[in-house]
Design a protein around this motif. Structure first.
Motif, PDB file in Angstrom:
ATOM      1  N   GLN A   9      20.903  14.619  36.207  1.00 26.95           N
ATOM      2  CA  GLN A   9      21.596  15.717  36.863  1.00 26.95           C
ATOM      3  C   GLN A   9      22.822  16.119  36.038  1.00 26.95           C
ATOM      4  O   GLN A   9      23.090  17.306  35.845  1.00 26.95           O
ATOM      5  CB  GLN A   9      22.021  15.335  38.274  1.00 26.95           C
ATOM      6  N   SER A  12      21.681  17.934  32.930  1.00 31.63           N
ATOM      7  CA  SER A  12      21.204  19.263  33.308  1.00 31.63           C
ATOM      8  C   SER A  12      22.377  20.208  33.535  1.00 31.63           C
ATOM      9  O   SER A  12      22.370  21.345  33.072  1.00 31.63           O
ATOM     10  CB  SER A  12      20.347  19.173  34.567  1.00 31.63           C
ATOM     11  N   THR A 124      20.052  26.324  45.093  1.00 29.06           N
ATOM     12  CA  THR A 124      19.619  25.127  44.381  1.00 29.06           C
ATOM     13  C   THR A 124      20.709  24.062  44.385  1.00 29.06           C
ATOM     14  O   THR A 124      20.673  23.141  43.594  1.00 29.06           O
ATOM     15  CB  THR A 124      19.257  25.472  42.924  1.00 29.06           C
ATOM     16  N   GLU A 127      20.210  20.107  43.843  1.00 30.49           N
ATOM     17  CA  GLU A 127      18.938  19.788  43.228  1.00 30.49           C
ATOM     18  C   GLU A 127      19.168  19.213  41.844  1.00 30.49           C
ATOM     19  O   GLU A 127      20.034  19.657  41.111  1.00 30.49           O
ATOM     20  CB  GLU A 127      18.058  21.030  43.106  1.00 30.49           C
ATOM     21  N   ARG A 129      17.824  18.857  38.176  1.00 32.00           N
ATOM     22  CA  ARG A 129      16.944  19.607  37.291  1.00 32.00           C
ATOM     23  C   ARG A 129      16.864  18.893  35.948  1.00 32.00           C
ATOM     24  O   ARG A 129      17.788  18.206  35.542  1.00 32.00           O
ATOM     25  CB  ARG A 129      17.484  21.027  37.071  1.00 32.00           C
ATOM     26  N   GLU A 138      14.881  25.038  32.824  1.00 29.54           N
ATOM     27  CA  GLU A 138      15.105  24.046  33.875  1.00 29.54           C
ATOM     28  C   GLU A 138      13.791  23.750  34.578  1.00 29.54           C
ATOM     29  O   GLU A 138      13.024  24.656  34.899  1.00 29.54           O
ATOM     30  CB  GLU A 138      16.113  24.558  34.900  1.00 29.54           C
ATOM     31  N   ASN A 139      13.542  22.479  34.808  1.00 34.44           N
ATOM     32  CA  ASN A 139      12.335  22.021  35.491  1.00 34.44           C
ATOM     33  C   ASN A 139      12.726  21.093  36.629  1.00 34.44           C
ATOM     34  O   ASN A 139      13.814  20.510  36.627  1.00 34.44           O
ATOM     35  CB  ASN A 139      11.436  21.255  34.513  1.00 34.44           C
ATOM     36  N   ASP A 140      11.826  20.932  37.606  1.00 34.85           N
ATOM     37  CA  ASP A 140      12.064  19.991  38.695  1.00 34.85           C
ATOM     38  C   ASP A 140      12.181  18.578  38.141  1.00 34.85           C
ATOM     39  O   ASP A 140      11.583  18.251  37.112  1.00 34.85           O
ATOM     40  CB  ASP A 140      10.937  20.047  39.713  1.00 34.85           C
ATOM     41  N   ILE A 141      12.892  17.725  38.846  1.00 34.28           N
ATOM     42  CA  ILE A 141      13.148  16.365  38.390  1.00 34.28           C
ATOM     43  C   ILE A 141      11.856  15.578  38.185  1.00 34.28           C
ATOM     44  O   ILE A 141      11.759  14.753  37.294  1.00 34.28           O
ATOM     45  CB  ILE A 141      14.106  15.615  39.368  1.00 34.28           C
ATOM     46  N   ASN A 142      10.839  15.844  38.980  1.00 31.29           N
ATOM     47  CA  ASN A 142       9.589  15.086  38.893  1.00 31.29           C
ATOM     48  C   ASN A 142       8.577  15.702  37.933  1.00 31.29           C
ATOM     49  O   ASN A 142       7.471  15.190  37.789  1.00 31.29           O
ATOM     50  CB  ASN A 142       8.969  14.945  40.281  1.00 31.29           C
ATOM     51  N   SER A 143       8.929  16.792  37.270  1.00 31.47           N
ATOM     52  CA  SER A 143       7.995  17.443  36.347  1.00 31.47           C
ATOM     53  C   SER A 143       7.767  16.575  35.121  1.00 31.47           C
ATOM     54  O   SER A 143       8.696  15.983  34.581  1.00 31.47           O
ATOM     55  CB  SER A 143       8.554  18.794  35.884  1.00 31.47           C
TER      56      SER A 143
END
Length: 156
Positions: A9, A12, A124, A127, A129, A138-143
């Motif tokens: 985080q 990011s 957001t 969140e 990222r 930027e991508n989701d943490i679980n990507s």
């Protein structure tokens, strides 16, 4: 939240702020260019008026001066638009009194005026990222893979 998630985080957020700084610098450079052009046009106005003065008929410069003034007005509009873009990027707004404040502020700290609330399109906040090292998306943490370029996201 695990330490790893907090580090992601933080990274990011640092990448987002760096990109914001780069974008803001580019926009401020555009403003500077427009301001220099305003100075050049203002000089041309002065020369046109002086030449008409020395010729003994100021009306000779009227058409030319009006065209220059139109250019100046257009440049000022461009500068205002660029400044608004910067405020949006920085999530800021300006009060009627001229004070620049954060977008989330409800009342002006200088004059007390209440800001009209505008609904946010996407919230957001909080969140985590992950920024793709390849394309900076930027991508989701679980990507596991970047949504923009398909690169595998590091699981370091």
């Amino acid at each position: 939240m695990s330490l790893f998630d907090k580090v992601k985080q933080g990274a990011s957020e640092a990448a987002r702020r760096a990109q914001l700084t780069v974008e803001t610098t580019k926009l401020r450079s555009k403003i500077s260019t427009r301001e220099k052009e305003i100075d050049r046009i203002s000089t041309r106005i002065g020369k046109a008026v002086f030449e008409a003065y020395t010729a003994g008929d100021l009306s000779q410069s009227e058409e030319q001066v009006l065209a220059y003034c139109q250019e100046l007005a257009e440049l000022r509009v461009e500068i205002e638009e660029i400044e608004e873009t910067i405020k949006k990027l920085k999530e800021e707004k300006t009060c009627v009194c001229g004070k620049v404040v954060g977008a989330d502020v409800n009342f002006c700290p200088d004059c007390g005026k209440r800001f009209i609330e505008t609904p946010k399109s996407e919230d957001t906040t909080g969140e985590i990222r992950v920024i793709c090292y390849h394309c900076k998306t930027e991508n989701d943490i679980n990507s596991k893979y970047c949504i923009q370029c398909g690169e595998e996201l590091s699981s370091v």
